[in-house]
Design a protein around this motif. Structure first.
Motif, PDB file in Angstrom:
ATOM      1  N   MET A  16       5.816  58.450 -29.979  1.00 53.99           N
ATOM      2  CA  MET A  16       4.635  57.719 -30.415  1.00 53.99           C
ATOM      3  C   MET A  16       4.561  56.354 -29.746  1.00 53.99           C
ATOM      4  SD  MET A  16       2.663  59.440 -32.366  1.00 53.99           S
ATOM      5  CE  MET A  16       1.706  58.146 -33.137  1.00 53.99           C
ATOM      6  N   ASN A  17       5.711  55.694 -29.632  1.00 58.61           N
ATOM      7  CA  ASN A  17       5.746  54.380 -29.003  1.00 58.61           C
ATOM      8  C   ASN A  17       5.385  54.486 -27.520  1.00 58.61           C
ATOM      9  OD1 ASN A  17       6.522  51.452 -29.003  1.00 58.61           O
ATOM     10  ND2 ASN A  17       8.017  52.207 -27.525  1.00 58.61           N
ATOM     11  N   ALA A  18       5.925  55.528 -26.850  1.00 57.96           N
ATOM     12  CA  ALA A  18       5.613  55.729 -25.433  1.00 57.96           C
ATOM     13  C   ALA A  18       4.129  56.001 -25.241  1.00 57.96           C
ATOM     14  CB  ALA A  18       6.433  56.896 -24.884  1.00 57.96           C
ATOM     15  N   PHE A  19       3.540  56.744 -26.187  1.00 55.94           N
ATOM     16  CA  PHE A  19       2.113  57.050 -26.088  1.00 55.94           C
ATOM     17  C   PHE A  19       1.264  55.792 -26.233  1.00 55.94           C
ATOM     18  CE2 PHE A  19      -1.961  58.121 -28.071  1.00 55.94           C
ATOM     19  CZ  PHE A  19      -2.464  59.006 -27.148  1.00 55.94           C
ATOM     20  N   THR A  20       1.621  54.940 -27.232  1.00 54.18           N
ATOM     21  CA  THR A  20       0.828  53.740 -27.465  1.00 54.18           C
ATOM     22  C   THR A  20       0.970  52.741 -26.323  1.00 54.18           C
ATOM     23  OG1 THR A  20       2.630  52.773 -28.757  1.00 54.18           O
ATOM     24  CG2 THR A  20       0.935  53.969 -29.970  1.00 54.18           C
ATOM     25  N   GLN A  21       2.118  52.738 -25.632  1.00 54.33           N
ATOM     26  CA  GLN A  21       2.321  51.817 -24.518  1.00 54.33           C
ATOM     27  C   GLN A  21       1.684  52.317 -23.228  1.00 54.33           C
ATOM     28  OE1 GLN A  21       3.749  48.849 -24.906  1.00 54.33           O
ATOM     29  NE2 GLN A  21       4.110  49.275 -27.068  1.00 54.33           N
ATOM     30  N   LYS A  22       1.244  53.552 -23.213  1.00 48.47           N
ATOM     31  CA  LYS A  22       0.709  54.154 -21.998  1.00 48.47           C
ATOM     32  C   LYS A  22      -0.529  53.403 -21.520  1.00 48.47           C
ATOM     33  CE  LYS A  22      -0.225  58.764 -20.118  1.00 48.47           C
ATOM     34  NZ  LYS A  22      -0.444  60.189 -20.456  1.00 48.47           N
ATOM     35  N   HIS A  23      -0.569  53.176 -20.228  1.00 46.77           N
ATOM     36  CA  HIS A  23      -1.696  52.529 -19.562  1.00 46.77           C
ATOM     37  C   HIS A  23      -1.783  51.019 -19.822  1.00 46.77           C
ATOM     38  CE1 HIS A  23      -2.670  56.612 -18.781  1.00 46.77           C
ATOM     39  NE2 HIS A  23      -3.150  56.863 -19.972  1.00 46.77           N
ATOM     40  N   TYR A  24      -0.806  50.441 -20.507  1.00 48.56           N
ATOM     41  CA  TYR A  24      -0.753  48.987 -20.643  1.00 48.56           C
ATOM     42  C   TYR A  24      -0.110  48.396 -19.393  1.00 48.56           C
ATOM     43  CZ  TYR A  24      -2.127  48.503 -25.554  1.00 48.56           C
ATOM     44  OH  TYR A  24      -2.838  48.484 -26.736  1.00 48.56           O
ATOM     45  N   LEU A  25      -0.572  47.211 -18.994  1.00 48.46           N
ATOM     46  CA  LEU A  25      -0.025  46.494 -17.851  1.00 48.46           C
ATOM     47  C   LEU A  25       0.398  45.099 -18.285  1.00 48.46           C
ATOM     48  CD1 LEU A  25      -2.787  47.395 -15.225  1.00 48.46           C
ATOM     49  CD2 LEU A  25      -0.509  48.414 -15.384  1.00 48.46           C
TER      50      LEU A  25
END
Length: 201
Positions: A16-25
């Protein structure tokens, strides 16, 4: 099975954490107060058929999770790209006066413009998602330092509005003449020559 439950919970939470961090820069936001807050930024989802957010997603230890629109902050950085908040017309294009008129400080609504080049002649892109292709595209603008007016640059199916651009750059005769004669057509090249030859101290 019960003894394995914590492991599955850990895996689930990690996913879930990896999903929420996805596409953040990595990046920052600059508040109206002038304060800069560093964190991570997401302003879009991937192409094709992605979405450009009207309000960017921002996370930092200082602020937690926040969303900022163009009215809320001065600028932000996402990865290597900087975006500034400016008031600009958001109307659809037509072949009327809108295409070639400059925009006053009070015109239109605030939007995030991508900074391409800064100097005496600033060069910006306003990004949008093309509804037909699903990919991101942009409209380009010049704005002279110290002015609030933007000048729209046209290319692609409309051609290059070289006459109007030459008129806009008439304070720099060398560049204006080359644009009028169609010797210069690349927007970055025009900006760079303006900076080099016509950047009065």
């Amino acid at each position: 099975m019960i003894r394995f439950l914590p492991f599955y919970i850990i895996v689930f939470l990690y996913s879930m954490n990896a999903f929420t961090q996805k596409h953040y820069l990595s990046g920052y936001v600059v508040l109206h107060s002038g304060d800069t807050i560093h964190g991570i930024v997401k302003d879009r989802t991937p192409e094709p058929f992605g979405d450009l957010f009207e309000r960017i997603h921002f996370k930092s230890k200082q602020t937690g999770k926040k969303r900022y629109g163009a009215k809320d902050i001065k600028s932000y950085k996402a990865g290597n790209n900087v975006f500034e908040s400016h008031r600009i017309a958001l109307k659809s294009f037509n072949r009327g006066n809108f295409l070639f008129r400059t925009l006053n400080r009070s015109d239109g609504e605030r939007a995030f413009l991508k900074v391409i080049k800064k100097g005496k002649l600033n060069y910006y892109n306003r990004e949008f998602r093309d509804p037909d292709s699903g990919y991101y595209d942009y409209h380009s603008y010049y704005r002279k330092e110290g002015e609030y007016k933007f000048f729209i640059l046209l290319s692609s199916i409309f051609g290059f509005n070289h006459k109007e651009t030459a008129e806009y750059l008439k304070d720099c005769p060398l560049v204006s003449k080359k644009v009028l004669n169609k010797e210069l057509k690349n927007f970055i090249t025009i900006q760079e020559l303006y900076e080099k030859k016509c950047n009065s101290k």
